[in-house]
Design a protein around this motif. Structure first.
Motif, PDB file in Angstrom:
ATOM      1  N   ILE A 140      51.746  35.069 -29.892  1.00 25.15           N
ATOM      2  CA  ILE A 140      51.266  33.787 -29.375  1.00 25.15           C
ATOM      3  C   ILE A 140      50.834  33.929 -27.916  1.00 25.15           C
ATOM      4  CG2 ILE A 140      52.021  31.466 -28.734  1.00 25.15           C
ATOM      5  CD1 ILE A 140      53.744  31.491 -31.296  1.00 25.15           C
ATOM      6  N   CYS A 141      51.629  34.601 -27.106  1.00 21.54           N
ATOM      7  CA  CYS A 141      51.282  34.785 -25.690  1.00 21.54           C
ATOM      8  C   CYS A 141      50.033  35.637 -25.523  1.00 21.54           C
ATOM      9  CB  CYS A 141      52.446  35.412 -24.937  1.00 21.54           C
ATOM     10  SG  CYS A 141      53.856  34.334 -24.758  1.00 21.54           S
ATOM     11  N   TYR A 142      49.949  36.716 -26.287  1.00 23.46           N
ATOM     12  CA  TYR A 142      48.775  37.588 -26.186  1.00 23.46           C
ATOM     13  C   TYR A 142      47.520  36.872 -26.681  1.00 23.46           C
ATOM     14  CZ  TYR A 142      45.929  41.793 -26.544  1.00 23.46           C
ATOM     15  OH  TYR A 142      44.938  42.717 -26.404  1.00 23.46           O
ATOM     16  N   GLY A 143      47.651  36.143 -27.775  1.00 21.82           N
ATOM     17  CA  GLY A 143      46.514  35.377 -28.289  1.00 21.82           C
ATOM     18  C   GLY A 143      46.074  34.300 -27.323  1.00 21.82           C
ATOM     19  N   SER A 144      47.028  33.658 -26.658  1.00 24.29           N
ATOM     20  CA  SER A 144      46.682  32.635 -25.668  1.00 24.29           C
ATOM     21  C   SER A 144      45.970  33.250 -24.475  1.00 24.29           C
ATOM     22  CB  SER A 144      47.941  31.914 -25.198  1.00 24.29           C
ATOM     23  OG  SER A 144      48.562  31.249 -26.268  1.00 24.29           O
ATOM     24  N   LEU A 145      46.331  34.475 -24.143  1.00 24.69           N
ATOM     25  CA  LEU A 145      45.670  35.162 -23.044  1.00 24.69           C
ATOM     26  C   LEU A 145      44.210  35.472 -23.385  1.00 24.69           C
ATOM     27  CD1 LEU A 145      46.276  36.386 -20.240  1.00 24.69           C
ATOM     28  CD2 LEU A 145      46.766  38.537 -21.410  1.00 24.69           C
ATOM     29  N   LEU A 146      43.942  35.752 -24.649  1.00 25.68           N
ATOM     30  CA  LEU A 146      42.575  36.055 -25.071  1.00 25.68           C
ATOM     31  C   LEU A 146      41.760  34.802 -25.381  1.00 25.68           C
ATOM     32  CD1 LEU A 146      43.238  39.094 -27.414  1.00 25.68           C
ATOM     33  CD2 LEU A 146      42.453  39.116 -25.054  1.00 25.68           C
ATOM     34  N   ILE A 147      42.381  33.831 -26.028  1.00 28.99           N
ATOM     35  CA  ILE A 147      41.664  32.641 -26.471  1.00 28.99           C
ATOM     36  C   ILE A 147      41.509  31.618 -25.351  1.00 28.99           C
ATOM     37  CG2 ILE A 147      41.784  30.707 -28.101  1.00 28.99           C
ATOM     38  CD1 ILE A 147      40.996  33.380 -29.321  1.00 28.99           C
ATOM     39  N   GLY A 148      42.423  31.593 -24.396  1.00 26.97           N
ATOM     40  CA  GLY A 148      42.356  30.633 -23.295  1.00 26.97           C
ATOM     41  C   GLY A 148      41.037  30.660 -22.538  1.00 26.97           C
ATOM     42  N   PRO A 149      40.577  31.826 -22.073  1.00 32.29           N
ATOM     43  CA  PRO A 149      39.285  31.861 -21.377  1.00 32.29           C
ATOM     44  C   PRO A 149      38.112  31.461 -22.270  1.00 32.29           C
ATOM     45  CG  PRO A 149      40.527  33.833 -20.882  1.00 32.29           C
ATOM     46  CD  PRO A 149      41.277  33.115 -21.954  1.00 32.29           C
ATOM     47  N   VAL A 150      38.190  31.777 -23.546  1.00 33.29           N
ATOM     48  CA  VAL A 150      37.103  31.396 -24.454  1.00 33.29           C
ATOM     49  C   VAL A 150      37.029  29.882 -24.580  1.00 33.29           C
ATOM     50  CG1 VAL A 150      36.290  31.548 -26.831  1.00 33.29           C
ATOM     51  CG2 VAL A 150      37.216  33.575 -25.708  1.00 33.29           C
ATOM     52  N   ARG A 151      38.174  29.234 -24.723  1.00 32.43           N
ATOM     53  CA  ARG A 151      38.197  27.768 -24.798  1.00 32.43           C
ATOM     54  C   ARG A 151      37.723  27.147 -23.487  1.00 32.43           C
ATOM     55  NH1 ARG A 151      43.844  26.528 -27.995  1.00 32.43           N
ATOM     56  NH2 ARG A 151      43.132  27.269 -30.022  1.00 32.43           N
ATOM     57  N   PHE A 152      38.084  27.763 -22.368  1.00 32.33           N
ATOM     58  CA  PHE A 152      37.635  27.263 -21.067  1.00 32.33           C
ATOM     59  C   PHE A 152      36.114  27.354 -20.949  1.00 32.33           C
ATOM     60  CE2 PHE A 152      36.663  28.049 -16.559  1.00 32.33           C
ATOM     61  CZ  PHE A 152      37.117  26.850 -16.045  1.00 32.33           C
ATOM     62  N   LEU A 153      35.547  28.469 -21.369  1.00 33.10           N
ATOM     63  CA  LEU A 153      34.089  28.618 -21.314  1.00 33.10           C
ATOM     64  C   LEU A 153      33.390  27.628 -22.239  1.00 33.10           C
ATOM     65  CD1 LEU A 153      33.735  32.498 -21.137  1.00 33.10           C
ATOM     66  CD2 LEU A 153      33.371  30.830 -19.319  1.00 33.10           C
ATOM     67  N   ARG A 154      33.994  27.345 -23.390  1.00 37.85           N
ATOM     68  CA  ARG A 154      33.410  26.344 -24.290  1.00 37.85           C
ATOM     69  C   ARG A 154      33.435  24.957 -23.666  1.00 37.85           C
ATOM     70  NH1 ARG A 154      35.359  26.393 -30.217  1.00 37.85           N
ATOM     71  NH2 ARG A 154      33.579  25.011 -30.350  1.00 37.85           N
ATOM     72  N   GLN A 155      34.502  24.635 -22.923  1.00 40.27           N
ATOM     73  CA  GLN A 155      34.563  23.341 -22.253  1.00 40.27           C
ATOM     74  C   GLN A 155      33.517  23.243 -21.147  1.00 40.27           C
ATOM     75  OE1 GLN A 155      38.609  23.065 -20.943  1.00 40.27           O
ATOM     76  NE2 GLN A 155      39.370  22.399 -22.941  1.00 40.27           N
ATOM     77  N   ILE A 156      33.338  24.330 -20.433  1.00 44.73           N
ATOM     78  CA  ILE A 156      32.322  24.345 -19.372  1.00 44.73           C
ATOM     79  C   ILE A 156      30.923  24.241 -19.968  1.00 44.73           C
ATOM     80  CG2 ILE A 156      31.292  25.777 -17.549  1.00 44.73           C
ATOM     81  CD1 ILE A 156      33.942  24.471 -16.782  1.00 44.73           C
ATOM     82  N   SER A 157      30.677  24.947 -21.073  1.00 45.90           N
ATOM     83  CA  SER A 157      29.344  24.894 -21.670  1.00 45.90           C
ATOM     84  C   SER A 157      29.039  23.521 -22.261  1.00 45.90           C
ATOM     85  CB  SER A 157      29.187  25.967 -22.747  1.00 45.90           C
ATOM     86  OG  SER A 157      29.972  25.655 -23.881  1.00 45.90           O
ATOM     87  N   ALA A 158      30.071  22.764 -22.635  1.00 48.12           N
ATOM     88  CA  ALA A 158      29.840  21.415 -23.147  1.00 48.12           C
ATOM     89  C   ALA A 158      29.309  20.493 -22.054  1.00 48.12           C
ATOM     90  CB  ALA A 158      31.122  20.846 -23.741  1.00 48.12           C
TER      91      ALA A 158
END
Length: 90
Positions: A57-75
């Motif tokens: 969960i921690c490792y996945g959050s480390l990888l997926i967190g920036p992707v979700r952040f970039l998706r929010q910025i691109s919105a």
């Protein structure tokens, strides 16, 4: 500091997601109408997500967190529906 808060938020969200998935998996394998073990299923799913899956969960959050952040910025930069020609770039 903001990055650590965002990562911690993602970890908590993913713990909830793994716990809910465990409860649904337990529900799927139990005969219909048997609701006596729902609290126990929730406790076991939470225990499994905290003790056995916390590294993933921690490792996945480390990888997926920036992707979700970039998706929010691109919105924020998504073109309006009035400008249909730019929607192919989003």
């Amino acid at each position: 500091l903001a990055l650590s808060y965002y990562w911690t938020l993602q970890v908590f969200l993913n713990i909830v997601q793994v716990t809910v998935s465990g409860v649904i998996g337990s529900w799927w394998s139990v005969p219909d109408g048997d609701t006596r073990t729902r609290t126990r299923d929730l406790q076991h799913a939470f225990f499994r997500s905290i003790f056995y899956s916390i590294g993933s969960i921690c490792y996945g959050s480390l990888l997926i967190g920036p992707v979700r952040f970039l998706r929010q910025i691109s919105a924020l930069f998504q073109p309006s529906e009035q400008n249909q020609s730019l929607l192919c770039f989003h």
